[in-house]
Design an enzyme around this catalytic site. Structure first.
Site, mmCIF file in Angstrom:
data_model
loop_
_atom_site.group_PDB
_atom_site.id
_atom_site.type_symbol
_atom_site.label_atom_id
_atom_site.label_comp_id
_atom_site.label_asym_id
_atom_site.label_seq_id
_atom_site.Cartn_x
_atom_site.Cartn_y
_atom_site.Cartn_z
ATOM 1 N N GLU A 111 -50.704 -4.576 114.005
ATOM 2 C CA GLU A 111 -49.741 -3.472 113.967
ATOM 3 C C GLU A 111 -49.876 -2.742 112.641
ATOM 4 O OE1 GLU A 111 -48.202 -6.575 114.741
ATOM 5 O OE2 GLU A 111 -48.075 -6.198 116.895
ATOM 6 N N TYR A 123 -58.745 0.864 110.127
ATOM 7 C CA TYR A 123 -58.865 0.043 111.335
ATOM 8 C C TYR A 123 -59.606 0.782 112.451
ATOM 9 C CZ TYR A 123 -55.311 -2.755 108.948
ATOM 10 O OH TYR A 123 -54.634 -3.501 108.029
HETATM 11 C C1 LIG Z 1 -55.228 -0.638 103.395
HETATM 12 C C2 LIG Z 1 -55.965 -1.375 102.277
HETATM 13 C C3 LIG Z 1 -56.084 -2.841 102.635
HETATM 14 C C4 LIG Z 1 -57.382 -0.779 102.161
HETATM 15 O O1 LIG Z 1 -58.046 -1.524 101.152
HETATM 16 P P1 LIG Z 1 -59.274 -0.917 100.341
HETATM 17 O O2 LIG Z 1 -59.950 -2.070 99.664
HETATM 18 O O3 LIG Z 1 -58.868 0.230 99.515
HETATM 19 O O4 LIG Z 1 -60.172 -0.391 101.530
HETATM 20 P P2 LIG Z 1 -61.687 0.019 101.455
HETATM 21 O O5 LIG Z 1 -62.118 0.267 100.053
HETATM 22 O O6 LIG Z 1 -62.457 -0.964 102.277
HETATM 23 O O7 LIG Z 1 -61.629 1.431 102.135
HETATM 24 C C5 LIG Z 1 -61.625 1.565 103.494
HETATM 25 C C6 LIG Z 1 -61.813 3.032 103.795
HETATM 26 O O8 LIG Z 1 -60.642 3.750 103.473
HETATM 27 C C7 LIG Z 1 -60.980 4.830 102.571
HETATM 28 N N1 LIG Z 1 -59.961 4.841 101.550
HETATM 29 C C8 LIG Z 1 -59.501 3.769 100.859
HETATM 30 N N2 LIG Z 1 -58.520 4.166 100.013
HETATM 31 C C9 LIG Z 1 -58.374 5.507 100.206
HETATM 32 C C10 LIG Z 1 -57.542 6.494 99.639
HETATM 33 N N3 LIG Z 1 -56.619 6.189 98.701
HETATM 34 N N4 LIG Z 1 -57.668 7.764 100.072
HETATM 35 C C11 LIG Z 1 -58.598 8.107 100.996
HETATM 36 N N5 LIG Z 1 -59.421 7.195 101.578
HETATM 37 C C12 LIG Z 1 -59.312 5.930 101.191
HETATM 38 C C13 LIG Z 1 -62.294 4.525 101.960
HETATM 39 O O9 LIG Z 1 -63.011 5.728 101.785
HETATM 40 C C14 LIG Z 1 -62.934 3.612 102.950
HETATM 41 O O10 LIG Z 1 -63.758 4.281 103.817
HETATM 42 P P3 LIG Z 1 -65.328 4.012 103.743
HETATM 43 O O11 LIG Z 1 -65.503 2.508 103.890
HETATM 44 O O12 LIG Z 1 -65.880 4.779 104.888
HETATM 45 O O13 LIG Z 1 -65.751 4.493 102.408
HETATM 46 C C15 LIG Z 1 -55.278 -1.174 100.911
HETATM 47 O O14 LIG Z 1 -55.092 0.195 100.686
HETATM 48 C C16 LIG Z 1 -53.946 -1.888 100.787
HETATM 49 O O15 LIG Z 1 -53.893 -3.081 100.504
HETATM 50 N N6 LIG Z 1 -52.839 -1.156 100.986
HETATM 51 C C17 LIG Z 1 -51.506 -1.711 100.815
HETATM 52 C C18 LIG Z 1 -51.189 -2.735 101.886
HETATM 53 C C19 LIG Z 1 -51.393 -2.170 103.270
HETATM 54 O O16 LIG Z 1 -50.935 -1.083 103.592
HETATM 55 N N7 LIG Z 1 -52.056 -2.968 104.110
HETATM 56 C C20 LIG Z 1 -52.317 -2.624 105.486
HETATM 57 C C21 LIG Z 1 -51.130 -2.998 106.308
HETATM 58 S S1 LIG Z 1 -51.435 -2.679 108.049
#
Ligand SMILES: CC(C)(COP(=O)(O)OP(=O)(O)OC[C@H]1O[C@@H](n2cnc3c(N)ncnc32)[C@H](O)[C@@H]1OP(=O)(O)O)[C@@H](O)C(=O)NCCC(=O)NCCS
Length: 154
Positions: A111, A123
């Site tokens: 979710e 996702y």
């Molecule tokens: C969601 C989350 C896990 C992503 O983690 P992350 O390590 O930044 O993710 P990644 O670096 O693997 O990025 C995944 C994609 O999102 C994009 N992305 C990441 N942060 C971004 C930002 N701030 N703005 C735009 N794009 C973004 C990246 O470009 C990447 O795409 P790519 O692999 O094609 O380059 C992280 O932001 C987080 O922990 N957020 C807070 C908790 C949360 O919301 N968890 C999800 C609950 S469902």
């Protein structure tokens, strides 16, 4: 010349009870409505797949998944803000899906808040599709917030 340890990429390993103080700090830094210590304890106790990212000087993220009866549920995916946008979130999800495959899981579910466009994008880029909504699923600032249910076959 020896490799500088802080240049190693963060490694994933199983979460332990002793990690929980750090896990909770990251959880609070990342979510407006974080999980409690008790939730993480319960996840460990019932044997969910709980992993942490070990960074150069402490933990930097965590992931929790339940898996049973052919389905897995990604319950928590979290990377500390200082370490975001380096591919760690994507690697964590892919890792958990690989763990699920070793358990003969055929469907992955999760979710995501309707407001969490970034996680939703991550996702869907990993092959998840919208399969439904849970209304008023999450606590929110001005009341409850809906969740989008995403799923993919493994
Ligand atoms: C969601 C989350 C896990 C992503 O983690 P992350 O390590 O930044 O993710 P990644 O670096 O693997 O990025 C995944 C994609 O999102 C994009 N992305 C990441 N942060 C971004 C930002 N701030 N703005 C735009 N794009 C973004 C990246 O470009 C990447 O795409 P790519 O692999 O094609 O380059 C992280 O932001 C987080 O922990 N957020 C807070 C908790 C949360 O919301 N968890 C999800 C609950 S469902």
């Amino acid at each position: 010349m020896s490799a500088a340890p802080n240049l190693l990429p963060p490694q994933l390993r199983r979460m332990r009870e002793a990690d929980l103080a750090q896990v909770i700090k990251i959880e609070h830094a990342c979510y407006e409505f974080p999980w409690t210590l008790g939730i993480f304890r319960d996840c460990l106790r019932v044997g969910y797949d709980c992993y942490v990212y070990q960074g150069p000087s402490g933990l930097i993220g965590h992931g929790v998944m339940s898996a049973a009866a052919g389905e897995c549920h990604l319950l928590n995916i979290c990377v500390h803000a200082d370490w975001q946008r380096r591919g760690l979130g994507r690697r964590l999800v892919e890792f958990l899906l690989d763990v699920a495959r070793t358990r003969k899981i055929h469907t992955a579910l999760l979710e995501v808040r309707v407001s969490n466009a970034l996680a939703h994008w991550l996702y869907t880029s990993l092959g998840f599709n919208e399969v439904g909504m849970r209304h008023h699923y999450y606590p929110g600032r001005g009341g409850r917030e809906d969740a989008i249910i995403l799923a993919r076959e493994l």
